[in-house]
Design an enzyme around this catalytic site. Structure first.
Site, PDB file in Angstrom:
ATOM      1  N   ARG A  48       0.833  -1.207   0.000  1.00  0.00           N
ATOM      2  CA  ARG A  48       0.000   0.000   0.000  1.00  0.00           C
ATOM      3  C   ARG A  48       0.866   1.254   0.000  1.00  0.00           C
ATOM      4  O   ARG A  48       0.542   2.234  -0.629  1.00  0.00           O
ATOM      5  CB  ARG A  48      -0.920  -0.003   1.222  1.00  0.00           C
ATOM      6  CG  ARG A  48      -2.341  -0.270   0.825  1.00  0.00           C
ATOM      7  CD  ARG A  48      -3.309   0.011   1.915  1.00  0.00           C
ATOM      8  NE  ARG A  48      -2.844  -0.526   3.185  1.00  0.00           N
ATOM      9  CZ  ARG A  48      -3.596  -1.244   4.001  1.00  0.00           C
ATOM     10  NH1 ARG A  48      -4.834  -1.501   3.662  1.00  0.00           N
ATOM     11  NH2 ARG A  48      -3.124  -1.681   5.141  1.00  0.00           N
ATOM     12  N   ARG A  49       2.005   1.194   0.704  1.00  0.00           N
ATOM     13  CA  ARG A  49       2.854   2.393   0.818  1.00  0.00           C
ATOM     14  C   ARG A  49       4.282   2.065   0.384  1.00  0.00           C
ATOM     15  O   ARG A  49       5.132   1.660   1.199  1.00  0.00           O
ATOM     16  CB  ARG A  49       2.842   2.901   2.256  1.00  0.00           C
ATOM     17  CG  ARG A  49       1.495   3.544   2.620  1.00  0.00           C
ATOM     18  CD  ARG A  49       1.478   4.106   4.015  1.00  0.00           C
ATOM     19  NE  ARG A  49       1.540   3.073   5.021  1.00  0.00           N
ATOM     20  CZ  ARG A  49       2.275   3.142   6.124  1.00  0.00           C
ATOM     21  NH1 ARG A  49       3.047   4.200   6.354  1.00  0.00           N
ATOM     22  NH2 ARG A  49       2.271   2.159   7.001  1.00  0.00           N
ATOM     23  N   LYS A 109      -6.396 -17.263   5.087  1.00  0.00           N
ATOM     24  CA  LYS A 109      -7.448 -18.188   5.528  1.00  0.00           C
ATOM     25  C   LYS A 109      -8.834 -17.598   5.389  1.00  0.00           C
ATOM     26  O   LYS A 109      -9.801 -18.325   5.114  1.00  0.00           O
ATOM     27  CB  LYS A 109      -7.215 -18.667   6.962  1.00  0.00           C
ATOM     28  CG  LYS A 109      -6.976 -17.594   8.017  1.00  0.00           C
ATOM     29  CD  LYS A 109      -5.530 -17.313   8.148  1.00  0.00           C
ATOM     30  CE  LYS A 109      -5.208 -16.045   8.868  1.00  0.00           C
ATOM     31  NZ  LYS A 109      -4.414 -16.232  10.043  1.00  0.00           N
ATOM     32  N   GLU A 133      -0.396 -23.712   3.012  1.00  0.00           N
ATOM     33  CA  GLU A 133       0.014 -24.283   4.305  1.00  0.00           C
ATOM     34  C   GLU A 133       0.032 -23.239   5.431  1.00  0.00           C
ATOM     35  O   GLU A 133      -0.303 -23.545   6.589  1.00  0.00           O
ATOM     36  CB  GLU A 133       1.410 -24.906   4.163  1.00  0.00           C
ATOM     37  CG  GLU A 133       1.922 -25.587   5.402  1.00  0.00           C
ATOM     38  CD  GLU A 133       1.031 -26.738   5.865  1.00  0.00           C
ATOM     39  OE1 GLU A 133       1.000 -27.774   5.193  1.00  0.00           O
ATOM     40  OE2 GLU A 133       0.360 -26.578   6.907  1.00  0.00           O
ATOM     41  N   GLY A 138       0.056 -21.653  11.092  1.00  0.00           N
ATOM     42  CA  GLY A 138       1.345 -21.076  10.698  1.00  0.00           C
ATOM     43  C   GLY A 138       2.373 -22.066  10.204  1.00  0.00           C
ATOM     44  O   GLY A 138       2.187 -22.721   9.178  1.00  0.00           O
ATOM     45  N   GLY A 191       3.351  -9.405  16.323  1.00  0.00           N
ATOM     46  CA  GLY A 191       3.016  -9.784  14.941  1.00  0.00           C
ATOM     47  C   GLY A 191       2.115 -11.002  14.856  1.00  0.00           C
ATOM     48  O   GLY A 191       1.994 -11.605  13.791  1.00  0.00           O
ATOM     49  N   ASP A 205     -11.031 -15.790  12.991  1.00  0.00           N
ATOM     50  CA  ASP A 205      -9.815 -16.373  12.416  1.00  0.00           C
ATOM     51  C   ASP A 205      -9.798 -17.891  12.656  1.00  0.00           C
ATOM     52  O   ASP A 205      -9.543 -18.677  11.736  1.00  0.00           O
ATOM     53  CB  ASP A 205      -8.582 -15.706  13.040  1.00  0.00           C
ATOM     54  CG  ASP A 205      -7.286 -16.293  12.523  1.00  0.00           C
ATOM     55  OD1 ASP A 205      -6.872 -15.917  11.408  1.00  0.00           O
ATOM     56  OD2 ASP A 205      -6.703 -17.138  13.207  1.00  0.00           O
ATOM     57  N   LYS A 209     -10.069 -21.103   9.932  1.00  0.00           N
ATOM     58  CA  LYS A 209      -9.132 -22.238   9.931  1.00  0.00           C
ATOM     59  C   LYS A 209      -9.883 -23.557  10.125  1.00  0.00           C
ATOM     60  O   LYS A 209      -9.551 -24.570   9.509  1.00  0.00           O
ATOM     61  CB  LYS A 209      -8.080 -22.038  11.022  1.00  0.00           C
ATOM     62  CG  LYS A 209      -7.135 -20.882  10.709  1.00  0.00           C
ATOM     63  CD  LYS A 209      -6.359 -20.466  11.938  1.00  0.00           C
ATOM     64  CE  LYS A 209      -5.327 -19.400  11.623  1.00  0.00           C
ATOM     65  NZ  LYS A 209      -4.759 -18.784  12.823  1.00  0.00           N
ATOM     66  N   GLY A 306       3.132 -15.391  13.732  1.00  0.00           N
ATOM     67  CA  GLY A 306       4.403 -14.664  13.743  1.00  0.00           C
ATOM     68  C   GLY A 306       5.011 -14.670  12.347  1.00  0.00           C
ATOM     69  O   GLY A 306       4.788 -15.591  11.560  1.00  0.00           O
TER      70      GLY A 306
HETATM   71  N1  LIG Z   1       0.893 -12.599  11.046  1.00  0.00           N
HETATM   72  C1  LIG Z   1       0.721 -13.901  11.223  1.00  0.00           C
HETATM   73  O1  LIG Z   1       1.154 -14.493  12.230  1.00  0.00           O
HETATM   74  C2  LIG Z   1       0.006 -14.723  10.211  1.00  0.00           C
HETATM   75  C3  LIG Z   1      -0.647 -14.145   9.148  1.00  0.00           C
HETATM   76  N2  LIG Z   1      -1.309 -14.919   8.238  1.00  0.00           N
HETATM   77  C4  LIG Z   1      -1.983 -14.315   7.097  1.00  0.00           C
HETATM   78  O2  LIG Z   1      -1.004 -13.716   6.273  1.00  0.00           O
HETATM   79  C5  LIG Z   1      -1.554 -12.594   5.609  1.00  0.00           C
HETATM   80  C6  LIG Z   1      -0.679 -11.376   5.900  1.00  0.00           C
HETATM   81  O3  LIG Z   1      -0.634 -11.165   7.280  1.00  0.00           O
HETATM   82  P1  LIG Z   1       0.381 -10.085   7.913  1.00  0.00           P
HETATM   83  O4  LIG Z   1       1.677 -10.118   7.191  1.00  0.00           O
HETATM   84  O5  LIG Z   1       0.333 -10.324   9.366  1.00  0.00           O
HETATM   85  O6  LIG Z   1      -0.405  -8.720   7.554  1.00  0.00           O
HETATM   86  P2  LIG Z   1       0.175  -7.231   7.531  1.00  0.00           P
HETATM   87  O7  LIG Z   1      -1.000  -6.335   7.772  1.00  0.00           O
HETATM   88  O8  LIG Z   1       1.356  -7.097   8.393  1.00  0.00           O
HETATM   89  O9  LIG Z   1       0.665  -7.047   6.025  1.00  0.00           O
HETATM   90  C7  LIG Z   1      -0.232  -6.868   4.941  1.00  0.00           C
HETATM   91  C8  LIG Z   1       0.529  -6.293   3.748  1.00  0.00           C
HETATM   92  O10 LIG Z   1      -0.411  -6.165   2.658  1.00  0.00           O
HETATM   93  C9  LIG Z   1      -0.261  -4.878   2.062  1.00  0.00           C
HETATM   94  N3  LIG Z   1      -1.552  -4.468   1.457  1.00  0.00           N
HETATM   95  C10 LIG Z   1      -2.720  -4.296   2.098  1.00  0.00           C
HETATM   96  N4  LIG Z   1      -3.674  -3.922   1.212  1.00  0.00           N
HETATM   97  C11 LIG Z   1      -3.061  -3.868  -0.004  1.00  0.00           C
HETATM   98  C12 LIG Z   1      -3.492  -3.530  -1.322  1.00  0.00           C
HETATM   99  N5  LIG Z   1      -4.779  -3.192  -1.559  1.00  0.00           N
HETATM  100  N6  LIG Z   1      -2.606  -3.559  -2.331  1.00  0.00           N
HETATM  101  C13 LIG Z   1      -1.315  -3.911  -2.094  1.00  0.00           C
HETATM  102  N7  LIG Z   1      -0.838  -4.261  -0.874  1.00  0.00           N
HETATM  103  C14 LIG Z   1      -1.718  -4.213   0.154  1.00  0.00           C
HETATM  104  C15 LIG Z   1       0.175  -3.969   3.183  1.00  0.00           C
HETATM  105  O11 LIG Z   1       0.833  -2.830   2.654  1.00  0.00           O
HETATM  106  C16 LIG Z   1       1.138  -4.909   3.936  1.00  0.00           C
HETATM  107  O12 LIG Z   1       2.392  -4.882   3.280  1.00  0.00           O
HETATM  108  C17 LIG Z   1      -3.003 -12.486   6.113  1.00  0.00           C
HETATM  109  O13 LIG Z   1      -3.851 -13.193   5.240  1.00  0.00           O
HETATM  110  C18 LIG Z   1      -2.950 -13.199   7.459  1.00  0.00           C
HETATM  111  O14 LIG Z   1      -4.198 -13.723   7.838  1.00  0.00           O
HETATM  112  C19 LIG Z   1      -1.324 -16.292   8.334  1.00  0.00           C
HETATM  113  C20 LIG Z   1      -0.686 -16.925   9.361  1.00  0.00           C
HETATM  114  C21 LIG Z   1      -0.012 -16.176  10.401  1.00  0.00           C
HETATM  115  N1  LIG Z   2      -3.788 -13.973  13.839  1.00  0.00           N
HETATM  116  C1  LIG Z   2      -3.450 -15.328  13.639  1.00  0.00           C
HETATM  117  C2  LIG Z   2      -2.210 -15.439  12.825  1.00  0.00           C
HETATM  118  C3  LIG Z   2      -1.975 -16.770  12.305  1.00  0.00           C
HETATM  119  O1  LIG Z   2      -2.788 -17.380  11.642  1.00  0.00           O
HETATM  120  C4  LIG Z   2      -3.228 -16.010  14.977  1.00  0.00           C
HETATM  121  O2  LIG Z   2      -3.133 -15.295  15.980  1.00  0.00           O
HETATM  122  O3  LIG Z   2      -3.182 -17.241  15.015  1.00  0.00           O
HETATM  123 NA    NA Z   3       0.470 -24.723   8.616  1.00  0.00          NA
END
Ligand SMILES: NC(=O)C1=CN([C@@H]2O[C@H](COP(=O)(O)OP(=O)(O)OC[C@H]3O[C@@H](n4cnc5c(N)ncnc54)[C@H](O)[C@@H]3O)[C@@H](O)[C@H]2O)C=CC1
Ligand SMILES: N[C@@H](CC=O)C(=O)O
Ligand code: NA
Length: 430
Positions: A48-49, A109, A133, A138, A191, A205, A209, A306
């Site tokens: 986004r930025r 998810k 996966e 995670g 995170g 969430d 899952k 994470g």
């Molecule tokens: N953080 C975690 O522990 C885990 C996250 N996930 C999944 O991974 C994915 C990402 O999670 P995070 O990295 O934590 O999120 P985050 O919010 O830290 O990062 C999201 C990214 O997407 C970008 N973004 C958002 N809208 C956009 C758009 N319209 N166009 C282009 N870029 C855009 C943002 O700029 C940012 O770089 C989500 O689906 C989340 O559910 C899955 C397992 C664990």
């Molecule tokens: N927000 C989720 C991230 C991983 O899927 C969680 O806390 O488990």
């Molecule tokens: Na997994």
């Protein structure tokens, strides 16, 4: 793939997970090349930025763009990795990629649970792979075993802790007496939490899952809307203390069961004995039990949230789809042939732990017991604590249909001898 054997990846999102993936790609570049048989190169990164300070991330700033769709459509992109999250615009990008034959790796998810069918259909249409996966538990290799290793068996039940944020909060409340808000803030800093942490604490969430797990385990289609869901916002410090008094902890559980031609899938907080293996799952760790007819019980445990753990799962998928592209094969697509119906929550068999503030006078216990009997709910244990204004009755039931338990509680609330129903928690695992 380019003739020079380069796998060109469009990365959508560079937040908690995306940034770790960029770091790991950079650090392990030579090993990944050897494992895939092709060099991995980032073709572009949608964010986004683009101008944001990314703390020395080892990446060419010229790769950043805000136009994810154009990046996905580029002819030189082989694979799309989506770590943005949310339903739209991610769904449009991924369908575009898959239809064009570009394999997709996603951690999303929410999208898979809402409209996995559309993604799988697009993958079949384009002859591409769809791997996810990271979307459940995670870093834990869980979906690949369900999609592949266990395809010779019949899974009957999946039970687990699949949300790191809520497990972190509940563990902190139990172990250190931390407050809910304070623990959530820390989980966000680390995170673990979603962009909107309501998804974590209200159980959305974990429900997403649960839908993905049930679909894979039972060869059917379960969406987030099919999952009974309760979050942890009503779990109070008093509930945690009351559970502790009885040698239990409170966990947000995901339970998916198959019986006959139906599945029941639910996510809710529950009391489990401290001796139960899931009780020892602390911090943001996840653990999932799989019960299968021939295999028996299997347990999967590890970091469920994470940046780095999640990026590990994303990269594992990237290696798999990279190898497939190189050898011109495609993984098996969706397996939903069983087409099972979803049983309503009211029919699920559960147990309740109920704390009632009652008047301390003769006949109270009998009146309360009659309400349970009227709904055919059998009482396991009754404990009275305090006297006079502080009198409380703690009742734990035997298994009964959830609808009967809910009707019992509703009628208890109407009794004038019941000052309040202080808490109602389901009990599992004993
Ligand atoms: N953080 C975690 O522990 C885990 C996250 N996930 C999944 O991974 C994915 C990402 O999670 P995070 O990295 O934590 O999120 P985050 O919010 O830290 O990062 C999201 C990214 O997407 C970008 N973004 C958002 N809208 C956009 C758009 N319209 N166009 C282009 N870029 C855009 C943002 O700029 C940012 O770089 C989500 O689906 C989340 O559910 C899955 C397992 C664990
Ligand atoms: N927000 C989720 C991230 C991983 O899927 C969680 O806390 O488990
Ligand atoms: Na997994």
């Amino acid at each position: 793939m380019a003739p020079d054997r380069t796998l060109r990846v469009a990365l959508l999102g560079c937040g908690t997970v995306g940034a770790e993936m960029v770091r790991l790609l950079h650090e392990q570049s030579a090993d990944l090349t050897a494992r895939i048989g092709a060099r991995v190169e980032l073709a572009g990164i949608a964010v986004r930025r683009p101008g944001r300070d990314r703390g020395g991330l080892p990446v060419d700033p010229a790769l950043f763009t805000t136009d994810a769709l154009s990046l996905v459509k580029r002819d030189d992109v082989d694979v799309v990795v989506e770590v943005v999250g949310g339903i739209e615009p991610a769904r449009g990008w991924l369908i575009e990629a898959l239809r064009a034959g570009k394999s997709v790796v996603t951690a999303n998810k929410a999208l898979l649970a809402e409209d996995g069918a559309a993604l799988h259909a697009a993958a079949a249409e384009g002859g591409a792979d769809l791997y996810y996966e990271a979307a459940v538990a995670g870093a834990i290799p869980l979906l690949r075993p369900l999609r592949e290793s266990l395809h010779g068996d019949t899974i009957t039940r999946v039970t687990g802790i699949v949300n790191g944020t809520t497990n972190y909060i509940l563990s902190a409340m139990d172990e250190t007496g931390a407050g809910f808000a304070e623990a959530l803030e820390r989980a966000t800093e680390l995170g673990y939490a979603e962009a909107d942490p309501t998804a974590d604490i209200e159980g959305f969430d974990a429900a997403a899952k649960a839908a993905i797990l049930a679909s894979l385990a039972f060869h059917t289609r379960v969406t987030a809307a099919d999952v009974y869901r309760e979050g942890i916002t009503d779990v109070s410090a008093a509930d945690v203390a009351s559970a502790a008094e009885q040698g239990c902890v409170i966990k947000l559980l995901c339970l998916a069961e198959r019986s006959g031609d139906a599945v029941s899938v639910r996510v809710h907080p529950a009391m489990i004995p401290r001796s139960h293996p899931l009780a020892a799952v602390g911090d943001a760790f996840n653990a999932v039990f799989v019960e299968a007819r021939a295999a028996g019980e299997l347990m999967f445990y590890g970091r469920g949230a994470g940046g780095a753990p999640t990026a590990s799962a994303v990269l594992g998928d990237l290696v798999a789809v990279g190898r497939h592209r190189l050898s011109g094969v495609r993984a098996a697509g969706e397996s939903a042939y069983a087409d099972l119906r979803v049983r309503p929550m009211g029919q699920a068999s559960t147990r309740y732990h109920i704390r009632l503030d009652v008047a301390d006078r003769p006949g109270v216990l009998a009146t309360v017991a009659n309400v349970f009997a009227a709904h055919d709910v059998s009482i396991g244990t009754v404990r009275q604590s305090g006297r006079g204004a502080d009198a409380a009755l703690v009742i734990v039931t035997h298994l009964a249909p959830d609808a009967a338990l809910a009707a019992t509680v509703a009628q208890l609330r109407e009794l004038d001898i019941v000052r309040s129903v202080a808490s109602v928690l389901r009990v599992e695992g004993s």
